[in-house]
Design a protein around this motif. Sequence first.
Motif, PDB file in Angstrom:
ATOM      1  N   MET A   1       1.009  -1.240   0.060  1.00 27.02           N
ATOM      2  CA  MET A   1       0.045   0.044   0.145  1.00 27.02           C
ATOM      3  C   MET A   1       0.821   1.255   0.098  1.00 27.02           C
ATOM      4  SD  MET A   1      -3.066   0.861   2.751  1.00 27.02           S
ATOM      5  CE  MET A   1      -4.131   2.161   2.428  1.00 27.02           C
ATOM      6  N   ARG A   2       1.353   1.626  -1.218  1.00 27.52           N
ATOM      7  CA  ARG A   2       2.312   2.501  -1.370  1.00 27.52           C
ATOM      8  C   ARG A   2       1.694   3.928  -1.738  1.00 27.52           C
ATOM      9  NH1 ARG A   2       7.967   3.110  -2.582  1.00 27.52           N
ATOM     10  NH2 ARG A   2       8.471   4.709  -4.410  1.00 27.52           N
ATOM     11  N   ILE A   3       1.746   4.859  -0.906  1.00 25.48           N
ATOM     12  CA  ILE A   3       0.985   6.232  -1.214  1.00 25.48           C
ATOM     13  C   ILE A   3       1.974   7.191  -1.523  1.00 25.48           C
ATOM     14  CG2 ILE A   3      -0.640   8.237  -0.215  1.00 25.48           C
ATOM     15  CD1 ILE A   3      -2.009   5.425   1.261  1.00 25.48           C
ATOM     16  N   ALA A   4       1.661   8.332  -2.508  1.00 23.65           N
ATOM     17  CA  ALA A   4       2.694   9.313  -2.636  1.00 23.65           C
ATOM     18  C   ALA A   4       2.024  10.551  -1.641  1.00 23.65           C
ATOM     19  CB  ALA A   4       2.664   9.826  -4.049  1.00 23.65           C
ATOM     20  N   ILE A  57       7.564   9.350  -8.671  1.00 27.02           N
ATOM     21  CA  ILE A  57       7.086   8.671  -7.366  1.00 27.02           C
ATOM     22  C   ILE A  57       5.606   8.327  -7.694  1.00 27.02           C
ATOM     23  CG2 ILE A  57       6.520   9.331  -5.034  1.00 27.02           C
ATOM     24  CD1 ILE A  57       8.993  11.128  -5.115  1.00 27.02           C
ATOM     25  N   ALA A  58       4.964   9.415  -8.257  1.00 28.64           N
ATOM     26  CA  ALA A  58       3.339   9.316  -8.619  1.00 28.64           C
ATOM     27  C   ALA A  58       3.023   8.020  -9.299  1.00 28.64           C
ATOM     28  CB  ALA A  58       3.082  10.620  -9.220  1.00 28.64           C
ATOM     29  N   ARG A  59       3.719   7.675 -10.238  1.00 25.61           N
ATOM     30  CA  ARG A  59       3.761   6.732 -11.123  1.00 25.61           C
ATOM     31  C   ARG A  59       4.105   5.163 -10.506  1.00 25.61           C
ATOM     32  NH1 ARG A  59       5.867   9.998 -15.854  1.00 25.61           N
ATOM     33  NH2 ARG A  59       4.124  10.516 -16.885  1.00 25.61           N
ATOM     34  N   ARG A  92      -3.133  15.631 -16.125  1.00 28.83           N
ATOM     35  CA  ARG A  92      -2.758  15.267 -17.576  1.00 28.83           C
ATOM     36  C   ARG A  92      -1.808  13.755 -17.711  1.00 28.83           C
ATOM     37  NH1 ARG A  92      -0.957  19.862 -18.746  1.00 28.83           N
ATOM     38  NH2 ARG A  92       1.258  19.443 -18.390  1.00 28.83           N
ATOM     39  N   GLU A  93      -0.823  13.954 -17.051  1.00 28.54           N
ATOM     40  CA  GLU A  93       0.079  12.728 -17.053  1.00 28.54           C
ATOM     41  C   GLU A  93      -0.222  11.272 -16.512  1.00 28.54           C
ATOM     42  OE1 GLU A  93       3.017  13.027 -18.730  1.00 28.54           O
ATOM     43  OE2 GLU A  93       3.010  15.005 -19.175  1.00 28.54           O
TER      44      GLU A  93
END
Length: 347
Positions: A1-4, A57-59, A92-93
């Motif tokens: 459970m990896r959250i940015a 990180i987000a991805r 967008r990304e």
Amino acid sequence: MRIAVFAGDGIGPEVIGEAVRVLEALGIDGLELVEGDVGGAAYRKHGHPLPPETLDIARSCGAILFGAVGDFSLDHLDRQLRPEQAVLGLRRELGLFANLRPATVFKGLEDLTTLRPEVAAAIDLLIVRELNGDVYFGEKGIRTLEDGRRQGYDIMSYAEDEVRRIAHTGFKAAMGRGRRLCSVDKANVLDTSQLWRDVMIEVSAEYPEVELSHMYVDNAAMQLVKDPGQFDVVVTGNMFGDILSDQASMCVGSIGLLASASLAEGTFGLYEPIHGSAPDIAGKGLANPMATILSAAMLLRHSYQLEAEASRIEAAVSKALADGVRGGDLGGSAGTREIGDAVIARL
């Protein structure tokens, strides 16, 4: 459970800090929080409001918990370098096309809204806003006409697949609520809105259990003040949704209580309070973190299907408010940390 965890600017780090404490207090197995820079803070450190390392990180994560971006001292920068571009860039990304903004009056706060208490008490709605189209992402610029006058332009447009996608999101949300959906447009003036309305009608055939209605945006703004209790799910475009969701926030008493989710296809989402960076109170411990804490609850519900944990957070916030724990935005004196402590104590 990896959250940015992207705190951002102004009060962002303060309110994010309390939401993180709440998440950690739940004791969820496998929880991993990864911090990244966005907004003005990222520009000062990396030269861009959304640096590549933040996108990486987000991805790599299953969801993003986002604070706020905005720094008046950077308003002189070219538009693509301003702090707000971090949010638009992430949308967008990462394909974040659907914004969910629930608005409900917490019991006991009816007198704090600008509406009559009996009108405010009936508010329980969800605004579903399309995020990837409309004038925000259309062709834009400033040009000089033949006679020398400057002219600014922003093109509003929607392709039918973009409308169809957000329509399905709205109808599915309505199926889990009161099964009433109001599509807001300006079809009497705008061809873009006429296409929007046509596609909404087409998609409605797949959801016969949901009652579909249509309303022009100017009337919708009036009805949100006159009789907000009539709405269940409201689906609308990017610009209209931006305006109406902020209006709805004041109908329930404070922008400091409203969470939001920006969803992609599947379970990935970005979760943030709808308030801004509030630089005038940044660093003073005065910001109300409840909207961010409630955003964390939405994260658990929508990206990880942890309904029980999400409901615990929402119940704890509701109980804290009922017990009189209120920030300055609600006429109280509780500080950021005190509010976080109160919510955690009620978990």
